[in-house]
Scaffold this motif. Structure first.
Motif, PDB file in Angstrom:
ATOM      1  N   LYS A  75      48.549  24.808  42.234  1.00 53.91           N
ATOM      2  CA  LYS A  75      48.482  23.363  42.091  1.00 53.91           C
ATOM      3  C   LYS A  75      49.213  22.709  43.256  1.00 53.91           C
ATOM      4  N   ALA A  76      48.625  21.641  43.770  1.00 55.06           N
ATOM      5  CA  ALA A  76      49.259  20.931  44.879  1.00 55.06           C
ATOM      6  C   ALA A  76      50.505  20.229  44.376  1.00 55.06           C
ATOM      7  N   GLU A  77      51.546  20.246  45.187  1.00 56.19           N
ATOM      8  CA  GLU A  77      52.815  19.641  44.783  1.00 56.19           C
ATOM      9  C   GLU A  77      52.802  18.125  44.925  1.00 56.19           C
ATOM     10  N   GLU A  78      51.900  17.584  45.733  1.00 55.34           N
ATOM     11  CA  GLU A  78      51.805  16.135  45.926  1.00 55.34           C
ATOM     12  C   GLU A  78      50.370  15.713  45.663  1.00 55.34           C
ATOM     13  N   TYR A  79      50.012  15.643  44.367  1.00 54.45           N
ATOM     14  CA  TYR A  79      48.628  15.373  43.993  1.00 54.45           C
ATOM     15  C   TYR A  79      48.190  13.957  44.372  1.00 54.45           C
ATOM     16  N   GLU A  80      49.145  13.010  44.441  1.00 57.21           N
ATOM     17  CA  GLU A  80      48.761  11.630  44.730  1.00 57.21           C
ATOM     18  C   GLU A  80      48.134  11.485  46.109  1.00 57.21           C
ATOM     19  N   THR A  81      48.557  12.293  47.055  1.00 56.96           N
ATOM     20  CA  THR A  81      48.086  12.139  48.425  1.00 56.96           C
ATOM     21  C   THR A  81      47.208  13.295  48.886  1.00 56.96           C
ATOM     22  N   THR A  82      47.129  14.366  48.096  1.00 58.80           N
ATOM     23  CA  THR A  82      46.348  15.525  48.508  1.00 58.80           C
ATOM     24  C   THR A  82      45.390  15.911  47.393  1.00 58.80           C
ATOM     25  N   ALA A  83      44.718  17.013  47.600  1.00 57.67           N
ATOM     26  CA  ALA A  83      43.832  17.539  46.564  1.00 57.67           C
ATOM     27  C   ALA A  83      44.672  18.098  45.415  1.00 57.67           C
ATOM     28  N   PRO A  84      44.139  18.087  44.179  1.00 57.23           N
ATOM     29  CA  PRO A  84      44.924  18.588  43.040  1.00 57.23           C
ATOM     30  C   PRO A  84      45.223  20.072  43.107  1.00 57.23           C
ATOM     31  N   PHE A  85      44.342  20.846  43.769  1.00 53.58           N
ATOM     32  CA  PHE A  85      44.550  22.284  43.903  1.00 53.58           C
ATOM     33  C   PHE A  85      44.378  22.674  45.366  1.00 53.58           C
ATOM     34  N   THR A  86      45.089  23.695  45.753  1.00 54.26           N
ATOM     35  CA  THR A  86      44.993  24.173  47.126  1.00 54.26           C
ATOM     36  C   THR A  86      45.188  25.685  47.129  1.00 54.26           C
ATOM     37  N   THR A  87      45.220  26.278  48.291  1.00 55.96           N
ATOM     38  CA  THR A  87      45.486  27.709  48.409  1.00 55.96           C
ATOM     39  C   THR A  87      46.636  27.925  49.380  1.00 55.96           C
ATOM     40  N   VAL A  88      47.439  28.940  49.104  1.00 55.68           N
ATOM     41  CA  VAL A  88      48.610  29.240  49.930  1.00 55.68           C
ATOM     42  C   VAL A  88      48.642  30.732  50.211  1.00 55.68           C
ATOM     43  N   PRO A  89      49.316  31.137  51.286  1.00 58.85           N
ATOM     44  CA  PRO A  89      49.386  32.574  51.597  1.00 58.85           C
ATOM     45  C   PRO A  89      50.418  33.305  50.743  1.00 58.85           C
ATOM     46  N   LEU A  90      50.059  34.497  50.334  1.00 55.02           N
ATOM     47  CA  LEU A  90      50.978  35.413  49.668  1.00 55.02           C
ATOM     48  C   LEU A  90      51.038  36.677  50.503  1.00 55.02           C
ATOM     49  N   GLY A  91      52.217  36.966  51.010  1.00 53.88           N
ATOM     50  CA  GLY A  91      52.386  38.115  51.887  1.00 53.88           C
ATOM     51  C   GLY A  91      53.007  39.300  51.159  1.00 53.88           C
ATOM     52  N   ILE A  92      52.502  40.492  51.444  1.00 58.00           N
ATOM     53  CA  ILE A  92      53.030  41.728  50.860  1.00 58.00           C
ATOM     54  C   ILE A  92      53.394  42.662  52.006  1.00 58.00           C
ATOM     55  N   ILE A  93      54.653  43.090  52.019  1.00 52.98           N
ATOM     56  CA  ILE A  93      55.172  43.936  53.095  1.00 52.98           C
ATOM     57  C   ILE A  93      55.805  45.166  52.453  1.00 52.98           C
ATOM     58  N   PHE A  94      55.414  46.359  52.901  1.00 51.42           N
ATOM     59  CA  PHE A  94      55.992  47.558  52.296  1.00 51.42           C
ATOM     60  C   PHE A  94      56.080  48.688  53.316  1.00 51.42           C
ATOM     61  N   LYS A  95      57.066  49.541  53.049  1.00 48.43           N
ATOM     62  CA  LYS A  95      57.284  50.744  53.854  1.00 48.43           C
ATOM     63  C   LYS A  95      58.214  51.672  53.069  1.00 48.43           C
ATOM     64  N   ASP A  96      57.800  52.902  52.888  1.00 48.40           N
ATOM     65  CA  ASP A  96      58.598  53.892  52.166  1.00 48.40           C
ATOM     66  C   ASP A  96      58.986  53.364  50.780  1.00 48.40           C
ATOM     67  N   GLU A  97      60.278  53.119  50.564  1.00 45.74           N
ATOM     68  CA  GLU A  97      60.760  52.689  49.247  1.00 45.74           C
ATOM     69  C   GLU A  97      60.899  51.181  49.117  1.00 45.74           C
ATOM     70  N   VAL A  98      60.500  50.438  50.143  1.00 50.69           N
ATOM     71  CA  VAL A  98      60.636  48.974  50.137  1.00 50.69           C
ATOM     72  C   VAL A  98      59.268  48.343  49.898  1.00 50.69           C
ATOM     73  N   PHE A  99      59.228  47.448  48.924  1.00 47.74           N
ATOM     74  CA  PHE A  99      57.996  46.716  48.620  1.00 47.74           C
ATOM     75  C   PHE A  99      58.394  45.269  48.334  1.00 47.74           C
ATOM     76  N   VAL A 100      57.924  44.343  49.201  1.00 46.07           N
ATOM     77  CA  VAL A 100      58.341  42.939  49.108  1.00 46.07           C
ATOM     78  C   VAL A 100      57.102  42.051  49.088  1.00 46.07           C
ATOM     79  N   SER A 101      57.109  41.065  48.216  1.00 45.95           N
ATOM     80  CA  SER A 101      56.091  40.013  48.236  1.00 45.95           C
ATOM     81  C   SER A 101      56.790  38.678  48.462  1.00 45.95           C
ATOM     82  N   VAL A 102      56.199  37.857  49.312  1.00 50.35           N
ATOM     83  CA  VAL A 102      56.803  36.572  49.676  1.00 50.35           C
ATOM     84  C   VAL A 102      55.760  35.480  49.556  1.00 50.35           C
TER      85      VAL A 102
END
Length: 310
Positions: A75-102
């Motif tokens: 959902k867009a955080e500023e619906y009054e001035t933008t579209a009600p829904f949008t898309t954002v990037p979700l990044g996944i980074i991993f190596k060996d024992e480390v797995f991170v999503s941001v």
């Protein structure tokens, strides 16, 4: 904000990092950034790419680190001035024992996904299959938001049936913008799915049924987005034609009224000239002129009504 999740009854939170745990970072602060880069060793370039809201879905491998970026709906955080829904990037980074999503934006996908793993008792067995599950959840949330877009379109359509207002037309424009965002992101995620599927290192690891579900849901979401986009575009064109037709009707009526009012004005102008016309010798000249003017105006009005110009 960062949370650490490990396998339990689904995915459960733990107070600190453990090997092979899922480090989920949402709307990160500077402290979260320092922890990811300095403590976990996440490459700074990958982390900064996720911050770019226009970043395209892709997969990169560098120095043993695997970086996967997908786009998720929110959902867009500023619906009054933008579209009600949008898309954002979700990044996944991993190596060996480390797995991170941001993800730098608040979203409903991650909390719902965590609850889903608890309901279905789903564990994170390997990184690639886990990414496919996130892609599947992303497609499902695209479908959920598409239903809301469709409901908002119906409400705006009902409002426009009563009277065409700028606010309602702007609502349709914002919804159309949502569908453009969805279409672009879904196509990018679909390309990412095929690249993950064809990775040599993951061919023997990924679950074929899971990948098939991802492809089916993604295709369905993309088809529904295209259908809603076509409907909305046709609706906008139809209302544009209605507005143009209404404007033409108003201009035609104003022109007709001007012609009708021009008749008495023209006759009065003739008798108002400073010329000797000899009409003063008749006592009924003014009355005859008024009656003739009224008759001529009435005939002109009747002709316009007969031709349906009023």
């Amino acid at each position: 904000m960062r949370t650490f999740l490990v396998n339990g009854t689904g995915l459960v939170a733990v107070p600190k990092w453990e090997p092979n745990c899922w480090v989920n970072i949402t709307k990160p602060t500077q402290e979260d950034k320092d922890y990811a880069i300095e403590t976990l060793g996440v490459p700074a370039a990958f982390y900064e790419d996720i911050e770019d809201v226009d970043e395209r879905p892709r997969i990169e491998v560098e120095d043993g680190w695997c970086f996967i970026l997908m786009r998720i709906p929110c959902k867009a955080e500023e619906y009054e001035t933008t579209a009600p829904f949008t898309t954002v990037p979700l990044g996944i980074i991993f190596k060996d024992e480390v797995f991170v999503s941001v993800c730098f934006h608040k979203n409903d996908l991650i909390p719902d996904f965590i609850q889903y793993t608890k309901r279905k008792n789903i564990h994170r067995t390997d990184n690639i299959n886990f990414v496919f599950r996130l892609l599947l959840s992303s497609s499902i949330w695209f479908l959920k938001y598409l239903k809301q877009v469709n409901n908002r379109t119906r409400i705006a359509e009902k409002e426009l049936e009563n009277s065409i207002k700028n606010e309602d037309l702007q609502t349709l424009l914002k919804l159309e913008k949502c569908l453009v965002y969805f279409t672009t992101s879904l196509r990018g995620n679909d390309i990412l799915t095929h690249r993950l599927k064809n990775l040599r290192s993951s061919k023997e690891v990924y679950d074929p049924e899971l990948v098939e579900d991802v492809e089916i849901e993604s295709k369905q979401a993309l088809e529904m987005t295209n259908i809603y986009s076509d409907i909305l575009s046709g609706m906008m064109d139809a209302y544009a034609s209605v507005i143009s037709n209404n404007l033409n009707m108003v201009m035609k009526r104003l022109t007709t009224i001007s012609i009708v009012l021009m008749m008495p004005t023209l006759i009065a102008s003739f008798f108002g000239m400073n010329l000797e016309v000899g009409t003063t010798i008749f006592n009924w000249t003014f009355s005859i002129t008024v009656i003739a003017t009224i008759a001529l105006t009435a005939v002109t009005t009747w002709l316009f009504i007969k031709k349906k110009w009023f």
